[in-house]
Design a protein around this motif. Structure first.
Motif, PDB file in Angstrom:
ATOM      1  N   SER A   1       0.840  -1.203   0.000  1.00 43.70           N
ATOM      2  CA  SER A   1       0.000   0.000   0.000  1.00 43.70           C
ATOM      3  C   SER A   1       0.872   1.250   0.000  1.00 43.70           C
ATOM      4  CB  SER A   1      -0.906   0.001   1.224  1.00 43.70           C
ATOM      5  OG  SER A   1      -0.128   0.155   2.392  1.00 43.70           O
ATOM      6  N   ALA A   2       0.327   2.326  -0.514  1.00 44.23           N
ATOM      7  CA  ALA A   2       1.048   3.594  -0.585  1.00 44.23           C
ATOM      8  C   ALA A   2       1.417   4.067   0.815  1.00 44.23           C
ATOM      9  CB  ALA A   2       0.192   4.635  -1.288  1.00 44.23           C
ATOM     10  N   LYS A   3       0.526   3.823   1.766  1.00 40.30           N
ATOM     11  CA  LYS A   3       0.749   4.240   3.153  1.00 40.30           C
ATOM     12  C   LYS A   3       1.974   3.525   3.739  1.00 40.30           C
ATOM     13  CE  LYS A   3      -2.898   5.166   5.772  1.00 40.30           C
ATOM     14  NZ  LYS A   3      -4.064   4.975   6.662  1.00 40.30           N
ATOM     15  N   ARG A   4       2.071   2.212   3.450  1.00 38.57           N
ATOM     16  CA  ARG A   4       3.202   1.419   3.962  1.00 38.57           C
ATOM     17  C   ARG A   4       4.512   1.858   3.289  1.00 38.57           C
ATOM     18  NH1 ARG A   4       3.139  -5.005   4.974  1.00 38.57           N
ATOM     19  NH2 ARG A   4       1.594  -4.282   6.443  1.00 38.57           N
TER      20      ARG A   4
ATOM     21  N   SER B   1       9.778   4.671   3.658  1.00 41.89           N
ATOM     22  CA  SER B   1      10.718   5.663   3.129  1.00 41.89           C
ATOM     23  C   SER B   1      10.957   6.780   4.141  1.00 41.89           C
ATOM     24  CB  SER B   1      10.245   6.225   1.797  1.00 41.89           C
ATOM     25  OG  SER B   1       9.041   6.914   1.959  1.00 41.89           O
ATOM     26  N   ARG B   2       9.932   7.157   4.900  1.00 40.11           N
ATOM     27  CA  ARG B   2      10.103   8.185   5.937  1.00 40.11           C
ATOM     28  C   ARG B   2      11.001   7.672   7.058  1.00 40.11           C
ATOM     29  NH1 ARG B   2       4.028  10.723   6.514  1.00 40.11           N
ATOM     30  NH2 ARG B   2       4.157  12.103   4.726  1.00 40.11           N
TER      31      ARG B   2
END
Length: 169
Positions: free
Chosen positions: A98-101, A106-107
């Motif tokens: 998912s984009a959230k994961r 990356s953060r």
């Protein structure tokens, strides 16, 4: 996504018949450069290497999984040893994270430092890794390196060693 020059270097290594670990080394080198440039950080040299190997596997380099997995669960270990790389599976069946994961990972990497890929820490990691290998294994690797270096390469290496010895004395 690996850079074009990395993919080309790995492809060249494959054409030359070099081992998968040599091909994957291009991706690891790229990852080390990314950390040094500040694109993201890494907690340890091992993490930077693992990210590079993961990219190599995704790009289709047939890098074998680690033989003795540190994972406690046998099912996880089994999956790691028999699991095929993402590139060899059918694209339709693979599930994108998912984009959230992806954003979270990356953060988290961006919060880490850059010292993990300093010459000092990479050198320490290499020494630790070498010390785990047997003396005969290290000797065999050195002999193979000398064989594949070629006459000009051996000559250059001998001259460099002589300069180093002279400087140390």
């Amino acid at each position: 996504m690996p850079e074009k020059k990395t993919r080309q270097a790995a492809a060249k290594a494959k054409r030359q018949g070099k081992s998968p670990s040599t091909q994957a080394g291009e991706y690891v080198h790229e990852e080390i450069e990314h950390v040094r440039e500040g694109k993201h950080g890494a907690r340890s040299p091992q993490q930077a290497i693992a990210i590079g190997l993961s990219k190599a596997r995704r790009a289709g380099v047939k890098v074998p999984r680690k033989k003795s997995s540190s994972s406690k669960k046998s099912s996880t270990r089994k999956r790691a040893s028999t699991g095929k790389s993402t590139s060899s599976r059918k694209r339709a069946t693979t599930k994108r994270s998912s984009a959230k994961r992806a954003r979270a990972s990356s953060r988290a990497l961006k919060r880490e430092g850059k010292s993990a890929t300093s010459k000092r820490s990479l050198s320490a990691h290499a020494k630790r890794a070498a010390s785990k290998r047997s003396s005969s294994s290290r000797s065999a690797a050195a002999k193979k390196a000398a064989r594949t270096k070629g006459a000009r390469g051996r000559s250059a290496a001998a001259k460099k060693a002589a300069r180093t010895r002279k400087k140390a004395a």
